[in-house]
Design a protein around this motif. Structure first.
Motif, PDB file in Angstrom:
ATOM      1  N   GLY A  44       3.164 -10.124  -3.269  1.00 48.86           N
ATOM      2  CA  GLY A  44       2.980 -10.129  -4.718  1.00 48.86           C
ATOM      3  C   GLY A  44       1.563 -10.449  -5.154  1.00 48.86           C
ATOM      4  O   GLY A  44       0.982  -9.740  -5.969  1.00 48.86           O
ATOM      5  N   LEU A  45       0.996 -11.499  -4.590  1.00 44.29           N
ATOM      6  CA  LEU A  45      -0.349 -11.913  -4.992  1.00 44.29           C
ATOM      7  C   LEU A  45      -1.425 -11.141  -4.228  1.00 44.29           C
ATOM      8  O   LEU A  45      -2.187 -10.369  -4.801  1.00 44.29           O
ATOM      9  N   PHE A  46      -1.455 -11.332  -2.908  1.00 44.24           N
ATOM     10  CA  PHE A  46      -2.486 -10.675  -2.103  1.00 44.24           C
ATOM     11  C   PHE A  46      -2.311  -9.162  -2.088  1.00 44.24           C
ATOM     12  O   PHE A  46      -3.282  -8.417  -2.089  1.00 44.24           O
ATOM     13  N   GLY A  47      -1.067  -8.703  -2.089  1.00 44.59           N
ATOM     14  CA  GLY A  47      -0.800  -7.265  -2.110  1.00 44.59           C
ATOM     15  C   GLY A  47      -1.300  -6.600  -3.378  1.00 44.59           C
ATOM     16  O   GLY A  47      -1.808  -5.478  -3.349  1.00 44.59           O
ATOM     17  N   SER A  48      -1.186  -7.293  -4.492  1.00 43.63           N
ATOM     18  CA  SER A  48      -1.713  -6.757  -5.754  1.00 43.63           C
ATOM     19  C   SER A  48      -3.225  -6.604  -5.700  1.00 43.63           C
ATOM     20  O   SER A  48      -3.782  -5.628  -6.195  1.00 43.63           O
ATOM     21  N   ILE A  49      -3.872  -7.560  -5.058  1.00 47.66           N
ATOM     22  CA  ILE A  49      -5.329  -7.490  -4.905  1.00 47.66           C
ATOM     23  C   ILE A  49      -5.705  -6.316  -4.001  1.00 47.66           C
ATOM     24  O   ILE A  49      -6.613  -5.541  -4.316  1.00 47.66           O
ATOM     25  N   VAL A  50      -4.989  -6.169  -2.893  1.00 44.92           N
ATOM     26  CA  VAL A  50      -5.234  -5.060  -1.960  1.00 44.92           C
ATOM     27  C   VAL A  50      -5.002  -3.725  -2.656  1.00 44.92           C
ATOM     28  O   VAL A  50      -5.803  -2.795  -2.538  1.00 44.92           O
ATOM     29  N   LYS A  91       4.605  -1.520  -8.819  1.00 47.18           N
ATOM     30  CA  LYS A  91       4.327  -2.595  -7.865  1.00 47.18           C
ATOM     31  C   LYS A  91       5.233  -3.812  -8.053  1.00 47.18           C
ATOM     32  O   LYS A  91       5.464  -4.536  -7.095  1.00 47.18           O
ATOM     33  N   ILE A  92       5.745  -4.012  -9.233  1.00 48.69           N
ATOM     34  CA  ILE A  92       6.664  -5.138  -9.432  1.00 48.69           C
ATOM     35  C   ILE A  92       7.927  -4.931  -8.603  1.00 48.69           C
ATOM     36  O   ILE A  92       8.355  -5.813  -7.869  1.00 48.69           O
ATOM     37  N   LEU A 123       0.789  -1.235   0.000  1.00 51.94           N
ATOM     38  CA  LEU A 123       0.000   0.000   0.000  1.00 51.94           C
ATOM     39  C   LEU A 123       0.828   1.296   0.000  1.00 51.94           C
ATOM     40  O   LEU A 123       0.388   2.290  -0.566  1.00 51.94           O
ATOM     41  N   PRO A 124       2.011   1.340   0.611  1.00 52.07           N
ATOM     42  CA  PRO A 124       2.778   2.595   0.581  1.00 52.07           C
ATOM     43  C   PRO A 124       3.109   3.109  -0.819  1.00 52.07           C
ATOM     44  O   PRO A 124       3.475   4.274  -0.974  1.00 52.07           O
TER      45      PRO A 124
END
Length: 158
Positions: free
Chosen positions: A141-147, A98-99, A45-46
């Motif tokens: 990577g996965l859950f953070g992208s969704i968030v 984000k990557i 999120l930052p």
């Protein structure tokens, strides 16, 4: 700092604690040598929300304090783990996308948190690094992208 910033930080901290608390019944999945701490998804999120930096730090600090009763890692995890999350969140905020934003939490948690997790669990350091980094990669990577996607869609309304 204004009220809105503090409110967002507090909400993110609370969400971090809640997500960790939901994982406690799963045992070491939230704090062992093989772990996927879903709450770490918030560390991405930052990239788009500066209030997430203190939010994930305080959330991690509170969650690690609670987990001390089940993990046995003690003060090193409370202070050290929380500082690793703070530094990872800050470095993530400086990433251009984000990557690349995934790299700080994966690298820092993998290399640093593994030091005491390996020691306290009597699990070899390098496999612990690999497992924690892999779990962090999944969480961020996965859950953070969704968030991140969800937050971008609602951020103008909060």
């Amino acid at each position: 700092m204004n009220t809105r910033y503090l409110s967002k930080s507090a909400a993110i901290a609370a969400l971090y604690v809640i997500l960790v608390a939901l994982e406690i019944p799963l045992g070491t999945l939230a704090f062992g040598p093989v772990q996927i701490r879903v709450a770490e998804a918030l560390v991405l999120l930052p990239l788009i929300e500066s209030a997430a930096i203190p939010g994930v730090f305080i959330g991690c600090l509170l969650a690690n304090t609670i987990l001390t009763f089940t993990s046995g890692f003690g003060l090193i995890d409370i202070v050290g783990g929380s500082l690793v999350t703070l530094i990872a969140a800050y470095l993530t905020s400086k990433m251009p996308n984000k990557i690349l934003g995934v790299i700080p939490p994966v690298a820092l948690n993998g290399l640093i948190v593994s030091i005491w997790v390996a020691k306290f669990t009597n699990f070899p350091y390098w496999p612990t690094v690999g497992f924690i980094a892999l779990g962090e990669l999944i969480a961020v990577g996965l859950f953070g992208s969704i968030v991140l996607y969800a937050y971008e869609r609602i951020k103008d309304r909060i």
